[in-house]
Write an enzyme that holds these catalytic residues in place. Structure first.
Site, mmCIF file in Angstrom:
data_model
loop_
_atom_site.group_PDB
_atom_site.id
_atom_site.type_symbol
_atom_site.label_atom_id
_atom_site.label_comp_id
_atom_site.label_asym_id
_atom_site.label_seq_id
_atom_site.Cartn_x
_atom_site.Cartn_y
_atom_site.Cartn_z
ATOM 1 N N SER A 1 42.536 40.605 39.741
ATOM 2 C CA SER A 1 43.207 41.040 40.977
ATOM 3 C C SER A 1 44.639 40.538 41.122
ATOM 4 C CB SER A 1 42.393 40.617 42.203
ATOM 5 O OG SER A 1 41.341 41.526 42.418
ATOM 6 N N LYS B 1 47.256 43.128 41.628
ATOM 7 C CA LYS B 1 47.653 43.688 42.925
ATOM 8 C C LYS B 1 49.019 43.195 43.391
ATOM 9 C CE LYS B 1 42.934 44.587 44.499
ATOM 10 N NZ LYS B 1 41.948 43.778 43.781
ATOM 11 N N SER C 1 42.279 41.587 49.149
ATOM 12 C CA SER C 1 42.145 41.995 47.745
ATOM 13 C C SER C 1 41.310 43.272 47.609
ATOM 14 C CB SER C 1 41.532 40.870 46.896
ATOM 15 O OG SER C 1 41.809 41.071 45.530
#
Length: 201
Positions: A10, A13, A70
């Protein structure tokens, strides 16, 4: 081992948000734009913001969903809006990476879900983070927000970056975890005139 290839999970991101921040800066989209949520975005597994198919959600709320919660669903929704499709957005991600000198990075999706070709390095993520902080400080400020709850759904509303609670000088950035990537973190803190960025993967 700053040049060793890693799965960013993640931490991906951060680039998803960077592309959106630059698009806003250049008046290609507005932070107030309302994004129609597709079935693909709604169906995304993993961590979620809990947006609903067919509803419209502002870019600002989607950014918060990406940065604080997230949310894979939020990442795909915003990718489809900016890039036409997630694949189109991934092309943008890779173009931005190249322009920043992230020479060992290859993105395959907007979320960080595992893909054998979705790879980067600690150094490249540090380059990305440094540019984000310098160029888009207002949107970067979202990374230090500790919680965000959307639509009254009490899913995971707390920022996973526990450094925000442990050290008041910490102001980001992003955690990541998949079974193949393991646990990883981009952290940043500023004390006086000194800022440090660390990437652990």
């Amino acid at each position: 081992n700053s040049d060793g290839l890693i799965e960013p999970a993640s931490m991906t991101k951060v680039m998803t948000a960077y592309v959106v921040a630059d698009q806003i800066e250049n008046d290609l989209i507005s932070i107030d734009d309302e994004v129609l949520i597709s079935e693909k975005a709604w169906k995304m597994g993993g961590s979620k913001m809990f947006i609903e198919v067919g509803k419209r959600v502002s870019i600002l709320d989607l950014l918060k969903g990406i940065i604080i919660q997230s949310g894979n669903d939020a990442a795909v929704a915003i990718a489809e809006y900016v890039g036409g499709t997630e694949d189109g957005f991934v092309d943008l991600m890779n173009a931005y990476a190249a322009s920043l000198g992230m020479n060992n990075t290859s993105f395959m999706n907007s979320t960080g879900l595992p893909d054998v070709n979705h790879l980067t390095t600690a150094e490249d993520l540090a380059i990305l983070t440094s540019n984000f902080i310098t160029k888009f400080p207002e949107i970067y400020a979202l990374f230090k927000e500790k919680e965000f709850e959307y639509g009254g759904i009490s899913g995971n509303k707390y920022n996973r970056n526990k450094l925000l609670w442990r050290d008041e000088t910490s102001d980001g950035v992003k955690t990541g975890h998949t079974s193949s990537a393991g646990y990883c973190l981009i952290g940043s803190a500023k004390r006086g005139n000194m800022r440090l960025i660390t990437v652990v993967a």
